[in-house]
Design a protein around this motif. Structure first.
Motif, mmCIF file in Angstrom:
data_model
loop_
_atom_site.group_PDB
_atom_site.id
_atom_site.type_symbol
_atom_site.label_atom_id
_atom_site.label_comp_id
_atom_site.label_asym_id
_atom_site.label_seq_id
_atom_site.Cartn_x
_atom_site.Cartn_y
_atom_site.Cartn_z
ATOM 1 N N PRO A 133 0.963 -1.110 -0.038
ATOM 2 C CA PRO A 133 -0.096 -0.008 0.040
ATOM 3 C C PRO A 133 0.692 1.307 -0.086
ATOM 4 O O PRO A 133 0.495 2.176 -0.622
ATOM 5 C CB PRO A 133 -0.922 0.130 1.303
ATOM 6 N N LEU A 134 1.888 1.179 0.774
ATOM 7 C CA LEU A 134 2.659 2.486 1.048
ATOM 8 C C LEU A 134 3.445 2.871 -0.593
ATOM 9 O O LEU A 134 3.774 4.010 -0.896
ATOM 10 C CB LEU A 134 3.908 2.090 1.865
ATOM 11 N N ALA A 135 4.022 1.768 -1.193
ATOM 12 C CA ALA A 135 4.345 1.936 -2.523
ATOM 13 C C ALA A 135 3.401 2.426 -3.461
ATOM 14 O O ALA A 135 3.660 3.398 -4.201
ATOM 15 C CB ALA A 135 5.177 0.634 -2.983
ATOM 16 N N ARG A 136 2.336 1.816 -3.452
ATOM 17 C CA ARG A 136 1.215 2.014 -4.474
ATOM 18 C C ARG A 136 0.644 3.411 -4.300
ATOM 19 O O ARG A 136 0.401 4.299 -5.291
ATOM 20 C CB ARG A 136 0.114 0.966 -3.963
ATOM 21 N N GLU A 137 0.652 4.110 -3.191
ATOM 22 C CA GLU A 137 0.186 5.421 -2.734
ATOM 23 C C GLU A 137 1.190 6.280 -3.704
ATOM 24 O O GLU A 137 0.369 7.383 -4.127
ATOM 25 C CB GLU A 137 0.398 5.620 -1.217
ATOM 26 N N MET A 138 2.303 6.120 -3.916
ATOM 27 C CA MET A 138 3.026 6.993 -4.619
ATOM 28 C C MET A 138 2.658 7.258 -6.092
ATOM 29 O O MET A 138 3.082 8.240 -6.582
ATOM 30 C CB MET A 138 4.652 6.434 -4.700
ATOM 31 N N LEU A 139 2.191 6.122 -6.371
ATOM 32 C CA LEU A 139 1.369 6.293 -7.966
ATOM 33 C C LEU A 139 0.676 7.411 -8.199
ATOM 34 O O LEU A 139 0.443 8.002 -9.152
ATOM 35 C CB LEU A 139 1.018 4.981 -8.274
ATOM 36 N N LEU A 140 -0.090 7.996 -6.956
ATOM 37 C CA LEU A 140 -1.106 8.814 -7.233
ATOM 38 C C LEU A 140 -0.709 10.198 -6.904
ATOM 39 O O LEU A 140 -1.274 11.243 -6.932
ATOM 40 C CB LEU A 140 -2.263 8.461 -6.143
ATOM 41 N N THR A 141 0.696 10.532 -6.550
ATOM 42 C CA THR A 141 1.200 11.512 -6.053
ATOM 43 C C THR A 141 1.493 12.572 -7.412
ATOM 44 O O THR A 141 1.356 12.081 -8.467
ATOM 45 C CB THR A 141 2.621 11.599 -5.210
ATOM 46 N N ASP A 142 1.642 13.832 -6.912
ATOM 47 C CA ASP A 142 2.044 14.747 -8.175
ATOM 48 C C ASP A 142 3.177 14.661 -8.779
ATOM 49 O O ASP A 142 3.774 14.997 -10.071
ATOM 50 C CB ASP A 142 2.211 16.105 -7.550
ATOM 51 N N LEU A 143 4.172 13.798 -8.232
ATOM 52 C CA LEU A 143 5.514 13.065 -8.608
ATOM 53 C C LEU A 143 5.258 12.675 -10.167
ATOM 54 O O LEU A 143 5.955 12.937 -11.138
ATOM 55 C CB LEU A 143 6.127 12.038 -8.066
ATOM 56 N N GLY A 144 3.996 11.960 -10.482
ATOM 57 C CA GLY A 144 3.612 11.617 -11.703
ATOM 58 C C GLY A 144 3.411 12.498 -12.934
ATOM 59 O O GLY A 144 3.188 12.228 -13.882
ATOM 60 N N SER A 145 3.334 13.873 -12.619
ATOM 61 C CA SER A 145 3.106 14.690 -13.304
ATOM 62 C C SER A 145 4.503 15.617 -13.838
ATOM 63 O O SER A 145 4.094 16.725 -14.636
ATOM 64 C CB SER A 145 2.012 15.795 -12.888
ATOM 65 N N ARG A 146 5.379 15.317 -13.236
ATOM 66 C CA ARG A 146 6.823 16.132 -13.450
ATOM 67 C C ARG A 146 7.837 15.488 -14.135
ATOM 68 O O ARG A 146 7.806 14.355 -14.420
ATOM 69 C CB ARG A 146 7.238 16.580 -11.995
ATOM 70 N N TYR A 147 8.832 16.380 -14.495
ATOM 71 C CA TYR A 147 9.739 15.964 -15.464
ATOM 72 C C TYR A 147 11.108 16.158 -14.653
ATOM 73 O O TYR A 147 11.299 16.846 -13.787
ATOM 74 C CB TYR A 147 9.938 16.929 -16.566
ATOM 75 N N ALA A 148 11.973 15.237 -14.839
ATOM 76 C CA ALA A 148 13.402 15.451 -14.194
ATOM 77 C C ALA A 148 14.497 14.670 -15.197
ATOM 78 O O ALA A 148 14.412 13.314 -15.174
ATOM 79 C CB ALA A 148 13.377 14.735 -12.686
ATOM 80 N N GLU A 149 15.150 15.517 -15.986
ATOM 81 C CA GLU A 149 16.064 14.792 -16.850
ATOM 82 C C GLU A 149 17.282 14.925 -16.080
ATOM 83 O O GLU A 149 17.557 15.883 -15.682
ATOM 84 C CB GLU A 149 16.012 15.350 -18.065
ATOM 85 N N GLY A 150 18.032 13.984 -16.460
ATOM 86 C CA GLY A 150 19.637 14.036 -16.113
ATOM 87 C C GLY A 150 19.802 13.355 -14.580
ATOM 88 O O GLY A 150 18.788 12.505 -14.264
ATOM 89 N N LEU A 151 20.624 13.870 -13.874
ATOM 90 C CA LEU A 151 20.977 13.050 -12.607
ATOM 91 C C LEU A 151 20.603 14.112 -11.567
ATOM 92 O O LEU A 151 20.608 15.403 -11.645
ATOM 93 C CB LEU A 151 22.350 12.756 -12.469
ATOM 94 N N PRO A 152 20.536 13.761 -10.371
ATOM 95 C CA PRO A 152 20.127 14.841 -9.149
ATOM 96 C C PRO A 152 21.261 15.870 -9.044
ATOM 97 O O PRO A 152 22.622 15.404 -9.245
ATOM 98 C CB PRO A 152 20.336 13.894 -8.009
ATOM 99 N N GLY A 153 20.831 17.175 -8.984
ATOM 100 C CA GLY A 153 21.687 18.240 -9.000
ATOM 101 C C GLY A 153 22.149 18.771 -10.375
ATOM 102 O O GLY A 153 22.801 19.771 -10.539
ATOM 103 N N LYS A 154 21.858 17.929 -11.496
ATOM 104 C CA LYS A 154 22.207 18.330 -12.660
ATOM 105 C C LYS A 154 21.075 18.136 -13.586
ATOM 106 O O LYS A 154 21.279 17.366 -14.637
ATOM 107 C CB LYS A 154 23.690 17.239 -13.180
ATOM 108 N N ARG A 155 19.952 18.691 -13.168
ATOM 109 C CA ARG A 155 18.789 18.726 -14.086
ATOM 110 C C ARG A 155 18.763 19.637 -15.070
ATOM 111 O O ARG A 155 19.379 20.563 -15.097
ATOM 112 C CB ARG A 155 17.585 18.758 -13.094
ATOM 113 N N TYR A 156 17.505 19.412 -16.061
ATOM 114 C CA TYR A 156 17.223 20.360 -17.012
ATOM 115 C C TYR A 156 16.015 21.059 -16.944
ATOM 116 O O TYR A 156 15.590 22.010 -17.843
ATOM 117 C CB TYR A 156 17.495 19.585 -18.366
ATOM 118 N N TYR A 157 15.482 20.785 -15.754
ATOM 119 C CA TYR A 157 14.149 21.603 -15.260
ATOM 120 C C TYR A 157 14.162 21.954 -13.899
ATOM 121 O O TYR A 157 14.859 21.340 -13.020
ATOM 122 C CB TYR A 157 13.047 20.271 -15.240
#
Ligand code: DSN
Length: 428
Positions: free
Chosen positions: A35-59
């Protein structure tokens, strides 16, 4: 009209959920999330972009995403005991594409497992390997032991000197003899690639083999089979050198993905944390259940492959049902009885006829995840016998299945019992 269609889709999804709630899940490549993992699928994270690696993003807007990605990567490093992890592939095949792009050029020779011996479609001429223009050479496979024939395979490897040697299957009954093949692979100077999609959760649970310590330079996999996470991929490394790992990371981004689906990444992070806590007990039971199911089905008269070597050391068993109507007929009849599994080519089947194979494949990982143990395996074997051998009406067996399944509706081996899930996330 459009609204009706939208609501129809919603209604079908609800029906799908109900069907699986009332079914016995035995597909070897699937699982359920906590349930805890599944909950993540509904968060706003699923609407966002992150290209590259942490600290070196293009967004912009990635401050929390970066922390999630760093933590997920650290959890994977700990679980798989390696400093080289890429959690960005969005599926197992996508991870395989990155490996192939990083380590080969068109025209290179790659050794593979034959398709009818259980290899994944991406290793075929008409899959990722073929699309990269590689020249696949199948390694000899011994069907008595359902594994690579080490002597013959060593000879083939020494002769063809593959740039990349690919191991791992979708019918993965026994550990790959990586150590036994290591002399030949070193002599050929091959990159050793282990596709661990099916057995990743067993490896992480320390109950199968440890490919990174047995000679693999790179391990790819999906994260939703024996590892019970979201539909996603991962790459782990024990690279020959830093340059090799850099090539793999560049092949992931910008090679084969741009955005890497941030909600499923968070779900993966949670799955990895849960596996650190519960993975060993879970993997133990998955394998016990597979062995028990194989033994019981064999004693009920089924032809279970790998008899000479104890049927299985993984989550999977393979059964020849040709005499009862063939893999397709039996899988379809079982589906009507709410027992969900898939037809499968057997090693001695005609590879050009994948739609009419002799076998069925069964996996115990999801049934284990919802709490089933050895006695339930015995019962499942009886139910399959009723449909496949005794030819009882599937609709009648379905009633027994629905009743039985009422006792198995919660996910085990996860934090849901002792963690206040749903409290901390504002969904929209
Ligand atoms: N096709 C999947 C399986 O069922 O094994 C692997 O991607």
């Amino acid at each position: 009209m459009a609204l009706e269609d939208a609501l129809k889709i919603r209604e079908l999804a609800i029906q799908h959920n109900k069907y699986f709630e009332e079914s016995i899940p035995l597909i070897a490549s699937e699982n359920v999330m906590s349930p805890l993992a599944r909950e993540m699928l509904l968060t706003d994270l699923g609407s966002r972009y992150a290209e590259g690696l942490p600290g070196k993003r293009y967004y912009q807007g990635n401050q929390f995403v970066d922390q999630i990605e760093i933590l997920t990567t650290e959890l994977a490093k700990k679980l798989f005991n390696t400093n080289y992890v890429d959690v960005r592939p969005i599926s197992g095949t996508n991870a395989n594409q990155a490996v192939v792009f990083a380590l080969t050029n068109p025209g290179d020779i790659i050794t593979t497992i034959p398709l009818a011996s259980g290899a994944h479609i991406s290793s075929a001429k008409f899959g990722t390997v073929g699309f990269r223009g590689l020249n696949p050479i199948p390694l000899p496979f011994d069907h008595e032991i359902m594994n690579i024939d080490v002597d013959l395979a060593s000879k083939v490897i020494k002769i063809v000197k593959p740039k990349l040697a690919l191991f791992g299957q979708s019918v993965f009954l026994f550990p790959t003899p990586l150590k036994e093949l290591s002399d030949a692979l070193q002599e050929a100077n091959s990159f050793v690639w282990y596709d661990g999609a099916h057995v990743l959760g067993l490896i992480a649970g320390k109950r199968f083999q440890d490919p990174l310590r047995e000679g693999a330079h790179v391990v790819s996999g999906s994260t939703h089979k024996t590892l019970p996470g979201p539909q996603r991929g991962i790459i782990l490394g024990n690279p020959k050198d830093e340059e090799m790992w850099e090539k793999i990371q560049r092949a992931v981004f910008p090679g084969v993905i741009s955005n890497h689906h941030l909600n499923t990444m968070a779900a993966l992070g949670i799955t990895l944390a849960e596996h650190l806590e519960f993975g060993e007990a879970y993997a133990d039971q998955v394998i016990k259940n597979a062995k028990r199911l194989a033994e019981t089905m064999h004693s009920l008269g089924f032809k279970v492959l790998g008899e000479k070597v104890g049927f299985t050391s993984s989550h999977t068993i393979l059964i020849d049902v040709k005499e009862y109507g063939g893999g397709r007929k039996i899988a379809e009849d079982l589906e009507k009885a709410n027992i969900v599994l898939n037809m499968n080519l057997l090693p001695y089947d005609d590879q050009s006829k994948p739609r009419n194979p002799s076998g069925i494949r069964i996996g115990t990982q999801e049934a284990t995840r919802i709490g089933m143990k050895e006695s339930e395996m015995d019962y499942i074997a009886e139910l399959i016998k009723k449909v496949a051998i005794a030819k009882k009406k599937p609709e009648d067996v379905k009633k027994e299945v629905v009743e039985f399944k009422k006792n198995f509706k919660t996910v085990k081996y996860c934090f849901h019992d002792n963690f206040e899930a749903y409290k901390y996330i504002k969904l929209i």
